[in-house]
Write a protein that holds these residues in place. Structure first.
Motif, PDB file in Angstrom:
ATOM      1  N   GLU A 192       1.308  -2.764   7.888  1.00 39.12           N
ATOM      2  CA  GLU A 192       1.069  -3.808   6.895  1.00 39.12           C
ATOM      3  C   GLU A 192       1.920  -3.532   5.671  1.00 39.12           C
ATOM      4  N   TRP A 193       2.704  -4.503   5.254  1.00 38.78           N
ATOM      5  CA  TRP A 193       3.601  -4.326   4.122  1.00 38.78           C
ATOM      6  C   TRP A 193       2.804  -3.959   2.867  1.00 38.78           C
ATOM      7  N   GLY A 194       3.323  -2.985   2.112  1.00 34.49           N
ATOM      8  CA  GLY A 194       2.694  -2.591   0.863  1.00 34.49           C
ATOM      9  C   GLY A 194       1.577  -1.585   1.016  1.00 34.49           C
ATOM     10  N   SER A 195       1.228  -1.205   2.237  1.00 39.11           N
ATOM     11  CA  SER A 195       0.132  -0.270   2.459  1.00 39.11           C
ATOM     12  C   SER A 195       0.681   1.082   2.912  1.00 39.11           C
ATOM     13  N   VAL A 196      -0.218   2.069   3.008  1.00 35.48           N
ATOM     14  CA  VAL A 196       0.183   3.403   3.441  1.00 35.48           C
ATOM     15  C   VAL A 196       0.580   3.418   4.918  1.00 35.48           C
ATOM     16  N   SER A 197       0.279   2.340   5.646  1.00 34.65           N
ATOM     17  CA  SER A 197       0.664   2.270   7.060  1.00 34.65           C
ATOM     18  C   SER A 197       2.185   2.313   7.228  1.00 34.65           C
ATOM     19  N   LEU A 198       2.925   1.909   6.187  1.00 34.58           N
ATOM     20  CA  LEU A 198       4.386   2.012   6.237  1.00 34.58           C
ATOM     21  C   LEU A 198       4.822   3.480   6.235  1.00 34.58           C
ATOM     22  N   ARG A 274       7.804   9.639  -9.230  1.00 32.51           N
ATOM     23  CA  ARG A 274       9.139   9.113  -8.971  1.00 32.51           C
ATOM     24  C   ARG A 274       9.067   7.860  -8.102  1.00 32.51           C
ATOM     25  N   LYS A 275      10.135   7.079  -8.193  1.00 30.43           N
ATOM     26  CA  LYS A 275      10.262   5.848  -7.415  1.00 30.43           C
ATOM     27  C   LYS A 275      11.584   5.892  -6.667  1.00 30.43           C
ATOM     28  N   GLY A 276      11.699   5.148  -5.562  1.00 35.14           N
ATOM     29  CA  GLY A 276      12.955   5.114  -4.839  1.00 35.14           C
ATOM     30  C   GLY A 276      12.921   4.130  -3.684  1.00 35.14           C
ATOM     31  N   SER A 277      14.074   3.937  -3.078  1.00 38.48           N
ATOM     32  CA  SER A 277      14.180   3.045  -1.923  1.00 38.48           C
ATOM     33  C   SER A 277      13.478   3.653  -0.720  1.00 38.48           C
ATOM     34  N   GLN A 278      12.880   2.795   0.068  1.00 38.60           N
ATOM     35  CA  GLN A 278      12.214   3.249   1.291  1.00 38.60           C
ATOM     36  C   GLN A 278      13.199   3.795   2.315  1.00 38.60           C
ATOM     37  N   TRP A 279      14.434   3.327   2.295  1.00 35.48           N
ATOM     38  CA  TRP A 279      15.404   3.625   3.352  1.00 35.48           C
ATOM     39  C   TRP A 279      16.126   4.930   3.062  1.00 35.48           C
ATOM     40  N   PHE A 280      15.647   5.983   3.686  1.00 33.23           N
ATOM     41  CA  PHE A 280      16.090   7.338   3.387  1.00 33.23           C
ATOM     42  C   PHE A 280      16.922   7.917   4.518  1.00 33.23           C
ATOM     43  N   GLU A 281      17.505   9.096   4.226  1.00 31.47           N
ATOM     44  CA  GLU A 281      18.158   9.941   5.229  1.00 31.47           C
ATOM     45  C   GLU A 281      17.767  11.374   4.911  1.00 31.47           C
ATOM     46  N   LEU A 282      17.307  12.118   5.944  1.00 34.96           N
ATOM     47  CA  LEU A 282      16.764  13.448   5.729  1.00 34.96           C
ATOM     48  C   LEU A 282      17.396  14.479   6.651  1.00 34.96           C
ATOM     49  N   SER A 307      -1.170  -2.676  -6.952  1.00 33.38           N
ATOM     50  CA  SER A 307       0.287  -2.820  -6.934  1.00 33.38           C
ATOM     51  C   SER A 307       1.086  -1.527  -6.907  1.00 33.38           C
ATOM     52  N   CYS A 308       0.551  -0.465  -6.389  1.00 26.33           N
ATOM     53  CA  CYS A 308       1.305   0.746  -6.107  1.00 26.33           C
ATOM     54  C   CYS A 308       1.641   0.743  -4.623  1.00 26.33           C
ATOM     55  N   TYR A 309       2.915   1.001  -4.290  1.00 29.89           N
ATOM     56  CA  TYR A 309       3.371   0.922  -2.906  1.00 29.89           C
ATOM     57  C   TYR A 309       3.822   2.305  -2.431  1.00 29.89           C
ATOM     58  N   PRO A 310       3.050   2.921  -1.518  1.00 31.16           N
ATOM     59  CA  PRO A 310       3.325   4.306  -1.109  1.00 31.16           C
ATOM     60  C   PRO A 310       4.733   4.531  -0.561  1.00 31.16           C
ATOM     61  N   ASP A 311       5.298   3.533   0.138  1.00 30.89           N
ATOM     62  CA  ASP A 311       6.621   3.737   0.732  1.00 30.89           C
ATOM     63  C   ASP A 311       7.717   3.866  -0.319  1.00 30.89           C
ATOM     64  N   GLU A 312       7.454   3.426  -1.556  1.00 29.77           N
ATOM     65  CA  GLU A 312       8.441   3.540  -2.632  1.00 29.77           C
ATOM     66  C   GLU A 312       8.215   4.766  -3.511  1.00 29.77           C
ATOM     67  N   HIS A 313       7.086   5.470  -3.319  1.00 34.05           N
ATOM     68  CA  HIS A 313       6.762   6.557  -4.243  1.00 34.05           C
ATOM     69  C   HIS A 313       6.426   7.885  -3.562  1.00 34.05           C
ATOM     70  N   TYR A 314       5.844   7.866  -2.392  1.00 32.70           N
ATOM     71  CA  TYR A 314       5.351   9.103  -1.790  1.00 32.70           C
ATOM     72  C   TYR A 314       6.470  10.119  -1.543  1.00 32.70           C
ATOM     73  N   ILE A 315       7.462   9.758  -0.716  1.00 36.18           N
ATOM     74  CA  ILE A 315       8.536  10.711  -0.397  1.00 36.18           C
ATOM     75  C   ILE A 315       9.379  11.051  -1.620  1.00 36.18           C
ATOM     76  N   PRO A 316       9.776  10.069  -2.462  1.00 40.39           N
ATOM     77  CA  PRO A 316      10.533  10.429  -3.675  1.00 40.39           C
ATOM     78  C   PRO A 316       9.782  11.397  -4.587  1.00 40.39           C
TER      79      PRO A 316
END
Length: 402
Positions: A192-198, A274-282, A307-316
């Motif tokens: 689901e877009w915007g949720s931790v499921s991403l 921190r904030k960042g793009s979802q599309w990463f390389e690791l 309105s906090c989106y985990p895919d934009e904040h968790y990994i960054p």
């Protein structure tokens, strides 16, 4: 004298009668004793016979069981049925352990993440290791850019890349058997877009790719992504990089710090946010760290909600807190955010020109690569809709080199 003779005769007759009675009694006792001995002997014989039969039967059973077990064991080792089963499933072999051929499995996310977090302690590899780039596609369903990606991978060394698809659980990608995308779908769950499921889907892709020990670099892509360079350029760029490429920056606006929850303290402070793009390389090292984390993931799952989106904040945020020195703090996937909108601009057929691709490949700016400046900052770009496919195919050989 006559009387004396009669008396003697009478005495002899009495004595004879007495002796006869005594003899009869002795004979009867002997007979009875003999019968008793015979009966006792018969009883002892029967009891002994029963024990001997039981012992012999037990010994025979033991022999039969041992013989059957040995025969069964020998048969099970040599049976073609087991060999056929090993052909269908991963048996205990180094090949199946270091590079599972079948992506289907019944593991839960917890089991999968635990399995993928294992790190060998022995430095030498018992096989020829060619570092691979794992191309991980997080899609909602069909892949309109599939022919473009097929052309991108065509003729390339299969030992240098692998492909993973996370789609809707009920979606089946319809490709030919000779396609590089054939049988590359992983066990997926709804997103689901915007949720931790991403984030769950991202970690699921990483964990499945980590099961292949040859995968060294992991790039997250969507169905609307395209490569803007050919495979050799992208492969060398990623494999030779000393950093991972995760967008991670401090955004003081309400779209950055404004999404922080004070409930995350003291484990995550505002200064760490921190904030960042979802599309990463690791790199593999960081990929293992992310799928192994439980503590900070749970904090984001509990407190980072719209309105906090985990895919934009968790990994960054996580990488900034613990592994910032290993990250280039930038993305290698170009996105057009020139429009003020919740989503980036899309590129359709009318937008596809040679100058567009060239501007993405070299937009006049420099970025850091292995502590040096370079003009190759973006290897991929999004969002391209289905109508852009044909114009892009007409440019690949001329501009992108494939």
């Amino acid at each position: 004298m006559a009387k004396n003779r009669e008396k003697d005769d009478a005495d002899r007759g009495f004595n004879s009668s007495v002796m006869t009675g005594v003899d009869s009694s002795i004979s009867l006792l002997k007979l009875i004793s003999t019968l008793i001995v015979f009966v006792v002997g018969v009883v002892i014989g029967l009891v002994s016979s029963s024990h001997i039969n039981r012992y012999l039967t037990f010994q025979d059973d033991r022999f039969t069981f041992t013989h059957s077990y040995i025969d069964s064991l020998q048969f099970s080792v040599e049976t073609p049925q087991l060999e056929a089963q090993c052909g269908r499933e991963d048996c205990l072999s180094i090949e199946s352990f270091i590079s599972p051929r079948n992506l289907n499995h019944g593991m839960t996310d917890g089991e999968l993440f635990w399995r993928a977090s294992m790190v060998p302690q022995k430095e030498e590899f018992p096989f020829k290791k060619v570092p691979r780039v794992a191309f991980m596609f997080l899609t909602r369903g069909p892949m309109p850019m599939l022919p473009l990606w097929e052309r991108f991978f065509k003729g390339q060394d299969l030992e240098k890349y692998s492909i993973y698809l996370h789609t809707h659980p009920r979606f089946d990608l319809n490709v030919t058997k000779d396609s590089v995308f054939n049988n590359r779908q992983i066990p997926s769950q709804g997103v689901e877009w915007g949720s931790v499921s991403l984030v769950d889907a991202e970690k699921r892709l990483l964990a499945n790719a980590l099961l292949d020990f040859s995968n060294e670099r992991f790039v997250l892509l969507s169905e609307s992504c395209i490569p803007v360079y050919n495979f050799p350029v992208i492969y060398s760029y990623l494999i030779e990089s000393t950093h991972s490429f995760v967008d991670s920056y401090d955004d003081p606006s309400r779209y950055g710090r404004g999404r922080y929850s004070r409930s995350m303290r003291p484990d995550i402070n505002l200064a760490d946010w921190r904030k960042g793009s979802q599309w990463f390389e690791l790199h593999r090292t960081l990929a293992i760290k992310i799928i192994s984390d439980t503590k900070y993931y749970r904090i984001f799952k509990k407190y980072c909600r719209p309105s906090c989106y985990p895919d934009e904040h968790y990994i960054p945020t996580y990488l900034h807190m613990f592994h910032g020195s290993l990250n280039a703090n930038r993305t290698i996937t170009y996105v057009d955010w020139s429009q003020i909108a919740p989503h980036p601009a899309s590129f359709s057929a009318v937008n596809i020109t040679e100058s567009l691709i060239q501007s993405i490949r070299n937009n006049g700016t420099f970025c850091s690569y292995n502590s040096e400046k370079t003009q190759i900052c973006y290897l991929f770009a999004r969002k391209f809709d289905a109508s852009a496919l044909e114009p892009l195919l007409n440019l690949t050989s001329k501009i992108m080199g494939f």
